[in-house]
Write a protein that holds these residues in place. Structure first.
Motif, PDB file in Angstrom:
ATOM      1  N   ARG A 138       0.866  -1.172   0.000  1.00 43.89           N
ATOM      2  CA  ARG A 138       0.000   0.000   0.000  1.00 43.89           C
ATOM      3  C   ARG A 138       0.909   1.230   0.000  1.00 43.89           C
ATOM      4  O   ARG A 138       1.523   1.551   1.032  1.00 43.89           O
ATOM      5  CB  ARG A 138      -0.904   0.007   1.248  1.00 43.89           C
ATOM      6  CG  ARG A 138      -1.425  -1.392   1.686  1.00 43.89           C
ATOM      7  CD  ARG A 138      -2.583  -1.869   0.911  1.00 43.89           C
ATOM      8  NE  ARG A 138      -3.018  -3.204   1.309  1.00 43.89           N
ATOM      9  CZ  ARG A 138      -3.915  -3.452   2.268  1.00 43.89           C
ATOM     10  NH1 ARG A 138      -4.429  -2.451   2.985  1.00 43.89           N
ATOM     11  NH2 ARG A 138      -4.289  -4.696   2.536  1.00 43.89           N
ATOM     12  N   VAL A 195       2.207   5.003   0.141  1.00 49.31           N
ATOM     13  CA  VAL A 195       1.791   6.268   0.755  1.00 49.31           C
ATOM     14  C   VAL A 195       2.897   7.304   0.562  1.00 49.31           C
ATOM     15  O   VAL A 195       4.058   6.962   0.368  1.00 49.31           O
ATOM     16  CB  VAL A 195       1.481   6.100   2.259  1.00 49.31           C
ATOM     17  CG1 VAL A 195       0.301   5.159   2.462  1.00 49.31           C
ATOM     18  CG2 VAL A 195       2.708   5.600   3.021  1.00 49.31           C
ATOM     19  N   TRP A 246       2.965  11.146   6.291  1.00 48.34           N
ATOM     20  CA  TRP A 246       2.453  10.560   7.520  1.00 48.34           C
ATOM     21  C   TRP A 246       0.931  10.509   7.540  1.00 48.34           C
ATOM     22  O   TRP A 246       0.339   9.556   8.057  1.00 48.34           O
ATOM     23  CB  TRP A 246       2.976  11.329   8.727  1.00 48.34           C
ATOM     24  CG  TRP A 246       2.590  10.670  10.007  1.00 48.34           C
ATOM     25  CD1 TRP A 246       1.520  10.958  10.799  1.00 48.34           C
ATOM     26  CD2 TRP A 246       3.247   9.540  10.605  1.00 48.34           C
ATOM     27  NE1 TRP A 246       1.467  10.096  11.870  1.00 48.34           N
ATOM     28  CE2 TRP A 246       2.508   9.216  11.779  1.00 48.34           C
ATOM     29  CE3 TRP A 246       4.366   8.784  10.279  1.00 48.34           C
ATOM     30  CZ2 TRP A 246       2.873   8.165  12.626  1.00 48.34           C
ATOM     31  CZ3 TRP A 246       4.726   7.733  11.116  1.00 48.34           C
ATOM     32  CH2 TRP A 246       3.987   7.432  12.264  1.00 48.34           C
ATOM     33  N   ALA A 247       0.274  11.510   6.993  1.00 51.70           N
ATOM     34  CA  ALA A 247      -1.188  11.514   6.985  1.00 51.70           C
ATOM     35  C   ALA A 247      -1.733  10.331   6.183  1.00 51.70           C
ATOM     36  O   ALA A 247      -2.662   9.634   6.624  1.00 51.70           O
ATOM     37  CB  ALA A 247      -1.703  12.836   6.412  1.00 51.70           C
ATOM     38  N   GLU A 248      -1.175  10.087   5.013  1.00 54.82           N
ATOM     39  CA  GLU A 248      -1.610   8.946   4.206  1.00 54.82           C
ATOM     40  C   GLU A 248      -1.280   7.635   4.913  1.00 54.82           C
ATOM     41  O   GLU A 248      -2.052   6.670   4.853  1.00 54.82           O
ATOM     42  CB  GLU A 248      -0.936   8.991   2.831  1.00 54.82           C
ATOM     43  CG  GLU A 248      -1.413  10.125   1.938  1.00 54.82           C
ATOM     44  CD  GLU A 248      -0.765  10.081   0.561  1.00 54.82           C
ATOM     45  OE1 GLU A 248      -0.113   9.070   0.231  1.00 54.82           O
ATOM     46  OE2 GLU A 248      -0.904  11.061  -0.183  1.00 54.82           O
ATOM     47  N   SER A 302      -1.063   7.090   8.171  1.00 53.19           N
ATOM     48  CA  SER A 302      -2.002   6.874   9.280  1.00 53.19           C
ATOM     49  C   SER A 302      -3.348   6.365   8.776  1.00 53.19           C
ATOM     50  O   SER A 302      -3.952   5.468   9.382  1.00 53.19           O
ATOM     51  CB  SER A 302      -2.193   8.182  10.049  1.00 53.19           C
ATOM     52  OG  SER A 302      -0.968   8.599  10.640  1.00 53.19           O
ATOM     53  N   ALA A 303      -3.816   6.924   7.672  1.00 51.06           N
ATOM     54  CA  ALA A 303      -5.094   6.478   7.108  1.00 51.06           C
ATOM     55  C   ALA A 303      -5.007   5.026   6.650  1.00 51.06           C
ATOM     56  O   ALA A 303      -5.941   4.238   6.829  1.00 51.06           O
ATOM     57  CB  ALA A 303      -5.494   7.389   5.950  1.00 51.06           C
ATOM     58  N   ALA A 304      -3.872   4.646   6.073  1.00 55.50           N
ATOM     59  CA  ALA A 304      -3.702   3.274   5.582  1.00 55.50           C
ATOM     60  C   ALA A 304      -3.639   2.266   6.720  1.00 55.50           C
ATOM     61  O   ALA A 304      -3.931   1.080   6.521  1.00 55.50           O
ATOM     62  CB  ALA A 304      -2.438   3.184   4.728  1.00 55.50           C
ATOM     63  N   ALA A 355      -5.451   2.436   9.542  1.00 57.34           N
ATOM     64  CA  ALA A 355      -6.637   2.541  10.392  1.00 57.34           C
ATOM     65  C   ALA A 355      -7.268   1.193  10.713  1.00 57.34           C
ATOM     66  O   ALA A 355      -7.812   0.997  11.812  1.00 57.34           O
ATOM     67  CB  ALA A 355      -7.652   3.467   9.734  1.00 57.34           C
ATOM     68  N   GLU A 384      -0.297   9.790  19.350  1.00 57.90           N
ATOM     69  CA  GLU A 384      -1.393   9.710  18.385  1.00 57.90           C
ATOM     70  C   GLU A 384      -1.849   8.273  18.134  1.00 57.90           C
ATOM     71  O   GLU A 384      -2.661   8.020  17.239  1.00 57.90           O
ATOM     72  CB  GLU A 384      -0.948  10.324  17.044  1.00 57.90           C
ATOM     73  CG  GLU A 384      -0.465  11.770  17.148  1.00 57.90           C
ATOM     74  CD  GLU A 384       0.186  12.245  15.860  1.00 57.90           C
ATOM     75  OE1 GLU A 384       0.037  11.563  14.820  1.00 57.90           O
ATOM     76  OE2 GLU A 384       0.866  13.283  15.892  1.00 57.90           O
ATOM     77  N   PRO A 386      -3.876   5.186  17.868  1.00 62.51           N
ATOM     78  CA  PRO A 386      -5.315   4.949  18.018  1.00 62.51           C
ATOM     79  C   PRO A 386      -5.591   3.932  19.133  1.00 62.51           C
ATOM     80  O   PRO A 386      -4.744   3.074  19.435  1.00 62.51           O
ATOM     81  CB  PRO A 386      -5.731   4.400  16.650  1.00 62.51           C
ATOM     82  CG  PRO A 386      -4.670   4.887  15.705  1.00 62.51           C
ATOM     83  CD  PRO A 386      -3.405   4.895  16.492  1.00 62.51           C
TER      84      PRO A 386
END
Length: 245
Positions: free
Chosen positions: A108, A110, A113-115, A117-119, A121, A140, A142
């Motif tokens: 996957r 990316v 860091w934002a991408e 983190s979404a990957a 989830a 941060e 989850p």
């Protein structure tokens, strides 16, 4: 003599440094172990941006800059290209190839860091092999996740994460044992290339685990690029007046 400034911090850079004599400089950012068995000078610490590197190259009468930093050390690579270009000093770079996905891989890709983190989830037990960056995001994590972060430096304990201070190369048997013990469900990696840390990808492939892969940054154009250490050392061998160890 053509005095060399070798920008390193990787195993490949150390192989080059071992071939350099006392007239040259091996520069390290300061992370990890500083080698003590080299004939060349070892410099530890930053330069102060491209301007600082320009001043250093000029004051130390450097005649060739070799960028053998990590493929993701984009800032130092950019500074090296800019500084050497300003002084018209040749700049060479060791640009080893990245890994390529193989049959059975689930990568996957990316970009930041934002991408990333979404990957992640949907996962619970990621193994991070990005270096120090995840340490800045431990607050941060989850609620459903427990992180394992492998990096060079030790770090204070965290109830939501395990910090592994470890240095490659990593063996296939060792990686299998780690995956068995920690029950990872996803691997997070840079596409560093090389063999020293590739075993984790093989174990992920064996177990059908996805890999969240951080894309490589764009690197500057330099005077010469080399895909491996052997080619670069051969070019140095025929370069006039280079002192060797």
């Amino acid at each position: 003599m053509t005095r060399i400034l070798l920008l390193g911090g990787t195993g490949d850079a150390l192989r080059i440094a071992r071939q350099l004599g006392s007239g040259h400089v091996y520069s390290l950012a300061g992370l990890g172990k500083v080698p003590e068995d080299l004939s060349c000078e070892v410099r530890v610490g930053g330069f102060g941006g491209s301007e600082g590197m320009t001043r250093y190259i000029e004051s130390e009468r450097i005649g060739l800059v070799i960028d053998a930093t990590h493929p993701y050390a984009a800032r130092i690579s950019a500074n090296a290209a800019k500084a050497s270009g300003a002084l018209r000093v040749p700049c060479w770079a060791l640009r080893r190839a990245g890994w390529q996905p193989q049959a059975g891989d689930d990568w996957r890709m990316v970009g930041d860091w934002a991408e990333l983190s979404a990957a992640l989830a949907a996962f619970r037990r990621p193994l991070f092999t990005l270096g120090r960056e995840p340490l800045a995001h431990l607050d941060e994590i989850p609620p459903q996740q427990f992180w394992t972060v492998r990096c060079l430096d030790a770090h204070e304990a965290n109830p939501r994460a395990r910090i592994l201070a470890a240095r490659g190369p990593f063996t296939l048997e060792g990686e299998r044992a780690l995956f068995d013990a920690e029950a990872f469900d996803v691997v997070v990696s840079k596409n560093s290339g090389g063999s020293a840390t590739e075993a984790k990808l093989e174990v992920a492939r064996e177990r059908g685990l996805p890999v969240v892969m951080l894309r490589r940054p764009e690197l500057p154009t330099v005077d010469r690029e080399f895909a491996d250490v052997a080619g670069l050392l051969e070019a140095l061998r025929v370069l006039p007046q280079v002192a060797r160890a």
